[in-house]
Write a protein that holds these residues in place. Structure first.
Motif, mmCIF file in Angstrom:
data_model
loop_
_atom_site.group_PDB
_atom_site.id
_atom_site.type_symbol
_atom_site.label_atom_id
_atom_site.label_comp_id
_atom_site.label_asym_id
_atom_site.label_seq_id
_atom_site.Cartn_x
_atom_site.Cartn_y
_atom_site.Cartn_z
ATOM 1 N N ASP A 29 0.945 -1.032 0.471
ATOM 2 C CA ASP A 29 -0.002 -0.320 -0.039
ATOM 3 C C ASP A 29 1.044 1.581 0.175
ATOM 4 O OD1 ASP A 29 -2.355 -0.634 1.755
ATOM 5 O OD2 ASP A 29 -2.098 -1.940 0.156
ATOM 6 N N LEU A 30 0.465 1.736 -0.533
ATOM 7 C CA LEU A 30 1.533 3.680 -0.997
ATOM 8 C C LEU A 30 0.846 4.526 -0.177
ATOM 9 C CD1 LEU A 30 2.210 3.239 -4.341
ATOM 10 C CD2 LEU A 30 3.631 2.728 -2.910
ATOM 11 N N SER A 31 -0.857 4.138 0.359
ATOM 12 C CA SER A 31 -1.259 6.130 0.732
ATOM 13 C C SER A 31 -1.334 5.110 2.186
ATOM 14 C CB SER A 31 -2.407 5.662 0.256
ATOM 15 O OG SER A 31 -2.452 6.393 -1.025
ATOM 16 N N ILE A 47 -4.542 13.486 7.362
ATOM 17 C CA ILE A 47 -4.007 13.761 6.703
ATOM 18 C C ILE A 47 -3.423 12.593 5.682
ATOM 19 C CG2 ILE A 47 -1.967 13.096 7.987
ATOM 20 C CD1 ILE A 47 -0.664 16.075 6.737
ATOM 21 N N GLN A 48 -3.256 12.724 4.779
ATOM 22 C CA GLN A 48 -3.313 11.918 4.008
ATOM 23 C C GLN A 48 -1.445 11.442 3.433
ATOM 24 O OE1 GLN A 48 -5.655 11.029 0.092
ATOM 25 N NE2 GLN A 48 -4.329 9.645 -0.222
ATOM 26 N N TYR A 49 -0.563 10.527 3.081
ATOM 27 C CA TYR A 49 0.435 10.922 2.576
ATOM 28 C C TYR A 49 0.263 9.689 1.149
ATOM 29 C CZ TYR A 49 3.006 13.853 5.460
ATOM 30 O OH TYR A 49 3.524 15.329 6.219
ATOM 31 N N SER A 93 -4.782 2.394 5.469
ATOM 32 C CA SER A 93 -3.858 2.009 4.238
ATOM 33 C C SER A 93 -4.474 2.123 2.856
ATOM 34 C CB SER A 93 -2.276 1.827 4.123
ATOM 35 O OG SER A 93 -2.983 0.341 4.566
ATOM 36 N N SER A 94 -4.100 1.884 1.917
ATOM 37 C CA SER A 94 -4.637 1.567 0.699
ATOM 38 C C SER A 94 -3.779 1.809 -0.404
ATOM 39 C CB SER A 94 -6.469 2.505 0.169
ATOM 40 O OG SER A 94 -5.673 3.913 -0.269
ATOM 41 N N GLN A 102 -10.142 1.264 2.598
ATOM 42 C CA GLN A 102 -8.742 1.397 2.895
ATOM 43 C C GLN A 102 -9.311 0.738 4.238
ATOM 44 O OE1 GLN A 102 -9.563 5.494 4.281
ATOM 45 N NE2 GLN A 102 -9.511 6.296 2.343
ATOM 46 N N TYR A 103 -7.417 -0.205 4.511
ATOM 47 C CA TYR A 103 -7.525 -0.818 5.776
ATOM 48 C C TYR A 103 -7.410 -0.292 6.979
ATOM 49 C CZ TYR A 103 -8.026 -4.076 1.240
ATOM 50 O OH TYR A 103 -8.858 -4.135 0.658
ATOM 51 N N PHE A 104 -7.804 0.244 8.394
ATOM 52 C CA PHE A 104 -7.415 0.509 9.796
ATOM 53 C C PHE A 104 -6.645 -0.427 9.820
ATOM 54 C CE2 PHE A 104 -9.781 4.579 9.053
ATOM 55 C CZ PHE A 104 -11.328 4.279 8.034
#
Lengths: 113, 108
Positions: A29-31, A47-49, A93-94, A102-104
Motif C-alpha cells: 500500500d502506498l497511501s 492528513i493523507q500521504y 492504508s490503501s 481503506q484498511y484500518f
C-alpha cells in the motif's frame, strides 16, 4: 487482522508534552491516512500521504504534523498537547490514492492529563 | 462539504431480527463506504459501493444515487453483530467524510 500496524496501543501523557504515533501500512500500500476519533466529533480526517508526499490535508491542527518515510511507514507528531487532544488516532492504508477500500490499523488511544 | 447523516443513532434488536441502518448525504459522491467498529475500537471496512447493491454473508448494502441514500441490512442478526456501524463518503480523490455512526446491540 488488517495488516496495518500502529504503535503504541495506549499512551498517557501530560498537557504541553509531545508524542509520536507510528503506523506501518499493509505491504504494497502506498497511501497512508491519519484519522482522529473523539467522543463528541466522531471520525475526522487529518492528513493523507501517498508514496512519501502529502496528498490531502483535513482539519489538522498546526501543532500536529506527519510524514511518510521511504519505507512507507508514517509518523504523526502531536505537540503542545491539550486535554482536548485525548482521542483515538487511527491510521489506514490503501493501494493507491483514489476511491478504494481503506484498511484500518487498531488505533492508538491517547489520554492527555 | 458533504454532510452525512445516519439513522438511527442507537438500535437494540433481538437475535434473529432483520436490521436496517440508513445513511443520507448531501452532495453527489463517487463512493460510499460502510465500516464496522468493534467494541474494542478496531475498524473494519465492510463495503465500498458506488451503485446498486452488494452482499457479503448476512450483510447487504444498497445505494440510491438519485436519492443520495444508502442502507445497510443485517439478516438473522446475532449478538456478535453488536458494534458501531459507520457510513462514510468521498468524491473523486477527496478525503472520507464520516457519519456519526449507529450503535447496534443485538440481544440473545
Amino acid at each position: 487482522d488488517s495488516g496495518v500496524t500502529q504503535t503504541p496501543k495506549h499512551l498517557i501523557t501530560a498537557t504541553g508534552q509531545r508524542v509520536t504515533l507510528r503506523c506501518s501500512p499493509r505491504s504494497g500500500d502506498l497511501s497512508v491516512y491519519w484519522y482522529q476519533q473523539s467522543l463528541d466529533q466522531g471520525l475526522q480526517f487529518l492528513i493523507q500521504y501517498y508514496n512519501g508526499e502529502e496528498r490531502a490535508k483535513g482539519n489538522i491542527l498546526e501543532r500536529f504534523s506527519a510524514q511518510q518515510f521511504p519505507d512507507l511507514h508514517s509518523e504523526l507528531n502531536l505537540s503542545s498537547l491539550e486535554l482536548g487532544d485525548s482521542a483515538l488516532y487511527f491510521c489506514a492504508s490503501s493501494v493507491s490514492s483514489g476511491q478504494e477500500t481503506q484498511y484500518f490499523g487498531p488505533g492508538t488511544r491517547l489520554l492527555v492529563l | 462539504k458533504n454532510e452525512v447523516e445516519q439513522s438511527p443513532q442507537n438500535l437494540t434488536a433481538q437475535e434473529g431480527e432483520f436490521i436496517t441502518i440508513n445513511c443520507s448525504y448531501s452532495v453527489g459522491i463517487s463512493a460510499l463506504h460502510w465500516l464496522q467498529q468493534h467494541p474494542g475500537g478496531g475498524i473494519v471496512s465492510l463495503f465500498m459501493l458506488s451503485s446498486g447493491k452488494k452482499k457479503h454473508g448476512r450483510l447487504i448494502a444498497t445505494i440510491n444515487i438519485q436519492e443520495k441514500h444508502s442502507s445497510l441490512h443485517i439478516t438473522a442478526s446475532h449478538p456478535r453483530d453488536s458494534a458501531v456501524y459507520i457510513c462514510a463518503v468521498n468524491s473523486g480523490n477527496t478525503p472520507l467524510v464520516f457519519g456519526k455512526g449507529t450503535r447496534l446491540s443485538v440481544i440473545a
